[in-house]
Design a protein around this motif. Sequence first.
Motif, PDB file in Angstrom:
ATOM      1  N   VAL A  32     -13.509 -53.468   1.926  1.00  0.00           N
ATOM      2  CA  VAL A  32     -13.659 -52.659   3.141  1.00  0.00           C
ATOM      3  C   VAL A  32     -12.396 -52.776   3.994  1.00  0.00           C
ATOM      4  O   VAL A  32     -11.850 -51.775   4.480  1.00  0.00           O
ATOM      5  N   VAL A  33     -11.928 -54.020   4.145  1.00  0.00           N
ATOM      6  CA  VAL A  33     -10.720 -54.263   4.936  1.00  0.00           C
ATOM      7  C   VAL A  33      -9.509 -53.601   4.280  1.00  0.00           C
ATOM      8  O   VAL A  33      -8.652 -53.024   4.965  1.00  0.00           O
ATOM      9  N   ALA A  34      -9.444 -53.677   2.937  1.00  0.00           N
ATOM     10  CA  ALA A  34      -8.299 -53.099   2.223  1.00  0.00           C
ATOM     11  C   ALA A  34      -8.222 -51.592   2.430  1.00  0.00           C
ATOM     12  O   ALA A  34      -7.147 -51.049   2.740  1.00  0.00           O
ATOM     13  N   VAL A  35      -9.341 -50.902   2.256  1.00  0.00           N
ATOM     14  CA  VAL A  35      -9.344 -49.442   2.429  1.00  0.00           C
ATOM     15  C   VAL A  35      -9.028 -49.084   3.875  1.00  0.00           C
ATOM     16  O   VAL A  35      -8.216 -48.181   4.145  1.00  0.00           O
ATOM     17  N   ALA A  36      -9.646 -49.797   4.821  1.00  0.00           N
ATOM     18  CA  ALA A  36      -9.381 -49.527   6.239  1.00  0.00           C
ATOM     19  C   ALA A  36      -7.908 -49.767   6.566  1.00  0.00           C
ATOM     20  O   ALA A  36      -7.285 -49.000   7.313  1.00  0.00           O
ATOM     21  N   GLY A  37      -7.340 -50.845   5.976  1.00  0.00           N
ATOM     22  CA  GLY A  37      -5.928 -51.144   6.209  1.00  0.00           C
ATOM     23  C   GLY A  37      -5.010 -50.070   5.653  1.00  0.00           C
ATOM     24  O   GLY A  37      -4.031 -49.666   6.302  1.00  0.00           O
ATOM     25  N   ILE A  38      -5.315 -49.591   4.454  1.00  0.00           N
ATOM     26  CA  ILE A  38      -4.486 -48.537   3.849  1.00  0.00           C
ATOM     27  C   ILE A  38      -4.523 -47.272   4.704  1.00  0.00           C
ATOM     28  O   ILE A  38      -3.484 -46.684   5.016  1.00  0.00           O
ATOM     29  N   VAL A  39      -5.729 -46.862   5.086  1.00  0.00           N
ATOM     30  CA  VAL A  39      -5.867 -45.659   5.914  1.00  0.00           C
ATOM     31  C   VAL A  39      -5.150 -45.840   7.249  1.00  0.00           C
ATOM     32  O   VAL A  39      -4.421 -44.944   7.713  1.00  0.00           O
ATOM     33  N   PHE A  40      -5.322 -47.002   7.863  1.00  0.00           N
ATOM     34  CA  PHE A  40      -4.748 -47.254   9.193  1.00  0.00           C
ATOM     35  C   PHE A  40      -3.223 -47.226   9.147  1.00  0.00           C
ATOM     36  O   PHE A  40      -2.582 -46.542   9.961  1.00  0.00           O
ATOM     37  N   PHE A  41      -2.614 -47.968   8.219  1.00  0.00           N
ATOM     38  CA  PHE A  41      -1.160 -48.063   8.200  1.00  0.00           C
ATOM     39  C   PHE A  41      -0.509 -46.746   7.798  1.00  0.00           C
ATOM     40  O   PHE A  41       0.527 -46.364   8.359  1.00  0.00           O
ATOM     41  N   ILE A  42      -1.104 -46.049   6.807  1.00  0.00           N
ATOM     42  CA  ILE A  42      -0.539 -44.759   6.422  1.00  0.00           C
ATOM     43  C   ILE A  42      -0.644 -43.769   7.580  1.00  0.00           C
ATOM     44  O   ILE A  42       0.301 -43.013   7.870  1.00  0.00           O
ATOM     45  N   MET A  43      -1.792 -43.776   8.277  1.00  0.00           N
ATOM     46  CA  MET A  43      -1.975 -42.875   9.418  1.00  0.00           C
ATOM     47  C   MET A  43      -1.018 -43.239  10.558  1.00  0.00           C
ATOM     48  O   MET A  43      -0.417 -42.353  11.188  1.00  0.00           O
ATOM     49  N   LEU A  44      -0.865 -44.540  10.813  1.00  0.00           N
ATOM     50  CA  LEU A  44       0.004 -45.002  11.896  1.00  0.00           C
ATOM     51  C   LEU A  44       1.445 -44.549  11.677  1.00  0.00           C
ATOM     52  O   LEU A  44       2.114 -44.075  12.609  1.00  0.00           O
ATOM     53  N   GLU A  45       1.920 -44.672  10.430  1.00  0.00           N
ATOM     54  CA  GLU A  45       3.294 -44.272  10.130  1.00  0.00           C
ATOM     55  C   GLU A  45       3.446 -42.753  10.051  1.00  0.00           C
ATOM     56  O   GLU A  45       4.575 -42.255  10.078  1.00  0.00           O
ATOM     57  N   SER A  46       2.320 -42.038   9.952  1.00  0.00           N
ATOM     58  CA  SER A  46       2.370 -40.571   9.889  1.00  0.00           C
ATOM     59  C   SER A  46       2.392 -39.931  11.268  1.00  0.00           C
ATOM     60  O   SER A  46       2.830 -38.777  11.416  1.00  0.00           O
ATOM     61  N   LEU A  47       1.913 -40.642  12.277  1.00  0.00           N
ATOM     62  CA  LEU A  47       1.777 -40.056  13.616  1.00  0.00           C
ATOM     63  C   LEU A  47       3.083 -39.525  14.195  1.00  0.00           C
ATOM     64  O   LEU A  47       3.089 -38.429  14.801  1.00  0.00           O
ATOM     65  N   PRO A  48       4.232 -40.230  14.047  1.00  0.00           N
ATOM     66  CA  PRO A  48       5.483 -39.665  14.584  1.00  0.00           C
ATOM     67  C   PRO A  48       5.829 -38.311  13.964  1.00  0.00           C
ATOM     68  O   PRO A  48       6.298 -37.403  14.669  1.00  0.00           O
ATOM     69  N   ALA A  49       5.596 -38.169  12.656  1.00  0.00           N
ATOM     70  CA  ALA A  49       5.881 -36.891  11.998  1.00  0.00           C
ATOM     71  C   ALA A  49       4.941 -35.808  12.498  1.00  0.00           C
ATOM     72  O   ALA A  49       5.374 -34.676  12.801  1.00  0.00           O
ATOM     73  N   PHE A  50       3.663 -36.122  12.607  1.00  0.00           N
ATOM     74  CA  PHE A  50       2.705 -35.141  13.111  1.00  0.00           C
ATOM     75  C   PHE A  50       3.040 -34.739  14.541  1.00  0.00           C
ATOM     76  O   PHE A  50       2.907 -33.576  14.933  1.00  0.00           O
ATOM     77  N   LEU A 439       3.089 -46.407  -1.307  1.00  0.00           N
ATOM     78  CA  LEU A 439       3.494 -46.242   0.091  1.00  0.00           C
ATOM     79  C   LEU A 439       2.996 -47.405   0.945  1.00  0.00           C
ATOM     80  O   LEU A 439       3.739 -47.951   1.771  1.00  0.00           O
ATOM     81  N   PHE A 440       1.725 -47.764   0.749  1.00  0.00           N
ATOM     82  CA  PHE A 440       1.154 -48.877   1.521  1.00  0.00           C
ATOM     83  C   PHE A 440       1.902 -50.177   1.221  1.00  0.00           C
ATOM     84  O   PHE A 440       2.236 -50.945   2.141  1.00  0.00           O
ATOM     85  N   GLY A 441       2.162 -50.440  -0.068  1.00  0.00           N
ATOM     86  CA  GLY A 441       2.886 -51.658  -0.434  1.00  0.00           C
ATOM     87  C   GLY A 441       4.279 -51.690   0.157  1.00  0.00           C
ATOM     88  O   GLY A 441       4.742 -52.731   0.637  1.00  0.00           O
ATOM     89  N   ALA A 442       4.972 -50.531   0.139  1.00  0.00           N
ATOM     90  CA  ALA A 442       6.321 -50.469   0.701  1.00  0.00           C
ATOM     91  C   ALA A 442       6.302 -50.694   2.213  1.00  0.00           C
ATOM     92  O   ALA A 442       7.172 -51.381   2.764  1.00  0.00           O
ATOM     93  N   LEU A 443       5.292 -50.126   2.895  1.00  0.00           N
ATOM     94  CA  LEU A 443       5.214 -50.257   4.351  1.00  0.00           C
ATOM     95  C   LEU A 443       4.808 -51.658   4.791  1.00  0.00           C
ATOM     96  O   LEU A 443       5.418 -52.239   5.698  1.00  0.00           O
ATOM     97  N   VAL A 444       3.768 -52.198   4.149  1.00  0.00           N
ATOM     98  CA  VAL A 444       3.186 -53.467   4.606  1.00  0.00           C
ATOM     99  C   VAL A 444       3.871 -54.660   3.952  1.00  0.00           C
ATOM    100  O   VAL A 444       4.405 -55.538   4.630  1.00  0.00           O
ATOM    101  N   PHE A 445       3.846 -54.712   2.609  1.00  0.00           N
ATOM    102  CA  PHE A 445       4.433 -55.867   1.923  1.00  0.00           C
ATOM    103  C   PHE A 445       5.956 -55.844   1.993  1.00  0.00           C
ATOM    104  O   PHE A 445       6.586 -56.857   2.307  1.00  0.00           O
ATOM    105  N   GLY A 446       6.535 -54.669   1.702  1.00  0.00           N
ATOM    106  CA  GLY A 446       7.993 -54.590   1.706  1.00  0.00           C
ATOM    107  C   GLY A 446       8.602 -54.563   3.089  1.00  0.00           C
ATOM    108  O   GLY A 446       9.631 -55.200   3.331  1.00  0.00           O
TER     109      GLY A 446
END
Length: 601
Positions: A32-50, A439-446
């Motif tokens: 549950v945490v993993a899916v929520a984290g993926i959605v959250f971080f991808i969305m967070l990094e998408s907001l400037p473009a939107f 994308l998630f791995g590059a943003l969070v882990f990398g």
Amino acid sequence: MEHIANVKELNQSSARDKAARAVFTASAFFSVVAVAGIVFFIMLESLPAFSEIGVLNFIFGTTWAPTKDFLPVSERFGILPMIVGSLVVTAGATLVGGTMGVFTAVFLAYFCPKRLKAVFNQVINLLAGIPSIVYGYFGLVVLVPLLAEVSPTNSGQGALAGSLILGIMILPTVASIVRNSIESVPEAYFEGALALGCSREQAVFKAVLPAAKSGTVTGVIMGIGRAVGETMAVMMVAGNTPQFIEGPFTSIRTLTVNIVMDMNYAEGLHLQALIATGFVLLVLVLLLNALIAAINRRKKPLDKKTALKPRDGGGQSGAAPVFKSTGALCRGLKYAAVVVACIVALCLVFLIGFVFVKGVGHISFDLLFGESGNDKMTLRPAFVSTGMLIALALVVALPIGVATAVYLAEYSKRGSRAVKTVRLFVDTLASIPSIVFGLFGALVFGGLMGMDYSLLAGGLTLALIILPTIIRATEESILAVPDSLREAGLALGAGKARTIFKVVLPAAMSGIVTSIILSIGRIVGESAALIYTAGAVPYTPSGYLDQGSSFAVMMWMFAGEGMYVDSAYATACILMIFVALLNLLVTLCERKFRKKQGIAK
């Protein structure tokens, strides 16, 4: 004194049970945490473009030209052609793979000779296990030249090539799910139809297959999910031009390919727009998952009481049953199922034969273990990198996956809201495209954790990818353990946790081993998620903080360079051998598990 010792032992056992339950519960909600984290971080990094481009301009814009700075920002980043391209290729793949998958499932369930059933099952398993990079390369060197012969543009790349390759790729997924759904229909449906005068073909297509409608729809939707998220195979055959489709040979670009094509050099708003593309793709997948969940909620359990319930007036006494004098349509469907199954088998034989003929002669000691660098690439880095990735991913995912499976099978109340939530998020995690994991791995882990391009970032990303596989296979294995074994352990004075560790898990070990083997197969064939987390370099890593290339990534590098065609064929051949060996191991584990079940019963 003896009584006091017994009380202490009971207290210790109770404390161990509580601690074990807490660990299992925490592991279960990790997905549950993993899916929520993926959605959250991808969305967070998408907001400037939107925010800068505009959501509507981004989704409905018709031009993708990030480097044309003279254009307004709102006109440079439009992904509508890629959305249309993804939908067109997916629709074509569904038409090909979905139709062939359903017919193959019907053939396996009812029309396949017993002697050939095991062989056809292996055919489906092999097709499912072949890495997408192998499919893509096969399409590039075989399918694309064939289509070029009939193309008005003299180019075989385009929507048709992408649809055909994706159709073959999703066929095993559709066939496996639909077959399971058909076989779960009570035998009373089939026998009742025969008793009413139907032929065997009519009973299958008029009674059994309609009863398995929900499972069939689910299988097709899961195939669609696989097609929407595919990257490497489509990139090699679709042409990759960001434009609207005008015909079957139009060069198109999908959402996943758009990310891969531009990710290497993107920065600033361009990079944020690519991440926003990933978020749109993620939303599409989540919508598909919600649709599957809705179908499953509407699905009613089948039983003998509801089998072949008479229609209006059908139950009136003295009413004569009405029979159709001909079953030509159903006989035609049967022959279609047989023909489709033969085509599927021939596709696999041709694919394996072509890869082996082209590749086996180029496998050499120097290619496998020679020094590798920019001037000469070999597979030596792939052996080291793949081994390190497998070890790290399993060390992280295996304990969490097994603990989650134990929670779902042993501690949770079946059908409870908690179980439904965990299963929904596990299924969602399983359906997320590899490029989104990348994308998630590059943003969070990398990025966030400072690992940069490294085997450590790639291994942690792979752990998330293989986690659903381990959970599903282990849970099924635990549920198959007879309750009598649990009751015997509890009757001998063992606590619940001790019974699980000493009785249940050893009895389910074959299923756990199967999940490990399947996970290794997924890791070996993965490429899209690793390119942007572990890297793509021809050097042998010396530690987990170094970059490294798996077998699939090395094959992508061989194919992309153009000077290593023979090495690409040889790598494809090695991957095929590896997939075949893994399938053999899975089959042996399943047989051993069934044998144990028979002894236990």
